[in-house]
Every structure is written in structure tokens, then in C-alpha cells.
Design an enzyme around this catalytic site. Structure first.
Site, PDB file in Angstrom:
ATOM      1  N   ASP A   1      72.201  50.100  55.818  1.00 34.00           N
ATOM      2  CA  ASP A   1      71.127  50.663  56.455  1.00 34.00           C
ATOM      3  C   ASP A   1      71.007  50.687  57.826  1.00 34.00           C
ATOM      4  OD1 ASP A   1      70.075  48.195  56.138  1.00 34.00           O
ATOM      5  OD2 ASP A   1      68.074  49.013  56.608  1.00 34.00           O
TER       6      ASP A   1
ATOM      7  N   ASP B   1      74.854  45.717  51.944  1.00 38.57           N
ATOM      8  CA  ASP B   1      73.957  44.860  52.876  1.00 38.57           C
ATOM      9  C   ASP B   1      72.800  44.632  51.757  1.00 38.57           C
ATOM     10  OD1 ASP B   1      72.327  44.044  55.329  1.00 38.57           O
ATOM     11  OD2 ASP B   1      71.001  45.765  54.948  1.00 38.57           O
TER      12      ASP B   1
ATOM     13  N   ASP C   1      68.607  43.695  52.773  1.00 37.32           N
ATOM     14  CA  ASP C   1      67.314  43.942  53.046  1.00 37.32           C
ATOM     15  C   ASP C   1      67.584  45.498  53.359  1.00 37.32           C
ATOM     16  OD1 ASP C   1      65.498  41.576  53.462  1.00 37.32           O
ATOM     17  OD2 ASP C   1      67.676  40.678  54.339  1.00 37.32           O
TER      18      ASP C   1
END
Length: 219
Positions: free
Chosen positions: A170, A11, A13
């Protein structure tokens, strides 16, 4: 011994790059157009993960509600501001570059599947010299589906010429997408978590990028 993965996907961000400061500034720019009070970075962090439009909707909901037509009016303004200030406060997480170097040395392809718009993802990665290191960059608008759909991870794997893959993220959307794609999910405990790390159901959790390559080597 051969390394057990050919591809490691990430991922963006909250996983590769700590973008919370610049995303918070973009949300607050949009809120200021409505004369609303700014949000703190701590308030915005849990709003990140499903793309900028969702983040804006969450920011509006937290500061007085979402009136009809306001998202459509403010969303382009938020994107314009963010694109002009995309790497003012954002930084790669500690240990990331070393981990990517180690994976490169092992012949592992690294790639990105993010819910961020692909153009903004490429712009941000290029700011840190990371765009050209990635064998694929799949954004939230690349396919017409986004995580938690497995589609972006499948596309990332296909564009990286296939092979055994692990996915690092995250958010719950990253974990769900990895599970749906049938690949191991690794949660970064330092990311933009909206709940305790143990509650995500990820296969593994790391608290620093120094742990990533040794973990993968043992799987």
C-alpha cells in the site's frame, strides 16, 4: 490451467491489516509524554510505512518539532505501549481471509515482507491466526535493510523456497521494492495511501481483496 504464481507476498500495515487505530494510539501515547496534542487517525495514516521510528519522528514533526534526544527517549516507550495494545482496534481488511483461503487451495504460498519489526509483525499476525499461514515473515529489522530495498522481498522469496512471485502493498516503498526485486507490484487502493493510487506506478491496483485472485490468475 496452472496458477501463474507460486508465492504471493504482502506488506502488513495497511495491506493485510488495518492497524491505523492502534498505531495512532501508540503515537499519541508518546506525544502525551511531552504534553503535546494528539493526532487524528487520518493524520497518522500517511506516516505509516517506514517503521515505527519514522512514524514517531513524523508525529513529533507535526506537533511542534523533533528536539535532540527525544526520539531515543520516546521510541522504546511507544514500542512498549504498542506491544501491549497491538490488536485493540486493528482488523484484517475485508475479503483478506477468503483471498488467503483461495490461494491456499491453489497451492500458493503466502508470505510477508514488512518494515514493522519482525517480533511485532509475528505478534500481530498471530493475534488473527495468520502467522502460521505464512511461509516467511521478514521484518524491518530482520536483515538490516528495509523496503524500498528489494532485500526483504528477495529474502521472503528465498525462505518460501522460490518461484514466480507477486507482491501486494500500500506504499510507494512497497512498489519500489517490488520493482527492484523484479516482481509484479499490486497496490491495495484501500490502504494507507499518501497520494492518489494512480500516482504510485504500481503494475496493478485492487480496491477489494475479492479482486486479487482473479487478477493474479490472468497475469
Amino acid at each position: 490451467m496452472d496458477f501463474p504464481f507460486r508465492i504471493v507476498g504482502f506488506d502488513l500495515d495497511g495491506t493485510l491489516v488495518d492497524t491505523a487505530g492502534d498505531l495512532t494510539a501508540a503515537v499519541n501515547h508518546a506525544l502525551a509524554l511531552l504534553d503535546r496534542a494528539p493526532l487524528s487517525e487520518a493524520e497518522v495514516r500517511p506516516m505509516i510505512g517506514l517503521g515505527a521510528r519514522h512514524m514517531l519522528e513524523q508525529g513529533l514533526a507535526a506537533t511542534g518539532g523533533v528536539s535532540e534526544g527525544v526520539v531515543e527517549r520516546l521510541y522504546p516507550e511507544l514500542l512498549r505501549y504498542y506491544g501491549q495494545h497491538i490488536a485493540v482496534r486493528s482488523r484484517p481488511f475485508p475479503g483478506l481471509i477468503d483471498a488467503l483461503d483461495r490461494l491456499d487451495a491453489l497451492g500458493v504460498r503466502t508470505a510477508v515482507a514488512t518494515n514493522k519489526a519482525e517480533g511485532l509483525a509475528r505478534q500481530l499476525l498471530a493475534e488473527f491466526g495468520l502467522a502460521d499461514r505464512m511461509s516467511a515473515i521478514v521484518g524491518g529489522d530482520t536483515l538490516g535493510v528495509r523496503k524500498p530495498s528489494p532485500g526483504p522481498i528477495h529474502a521472503m522469496i528465498e525462505q518460501s523456497d522460490g518461484g514466480r512471485t507477486a507482491f501486494v502493498g500500500d506504499s510507494i516503498y512497497d512498489v519500489m521494492a517490488a520493482k527492484a526485486a523484479g516482481v509484479p507490484s499490486i497496490l491495495v487502493g484501500f490502504g494507507f495511501l499518501d497520494r492518489p493510487a494512480a500516482d504510485f506506478g504500481a503494475d496493478h491496483v485492487i480496491d477489494h481483496y475479492d479482486e486479487l485472485v482473479p487478477l493474479l490468475a490472468g497475469l
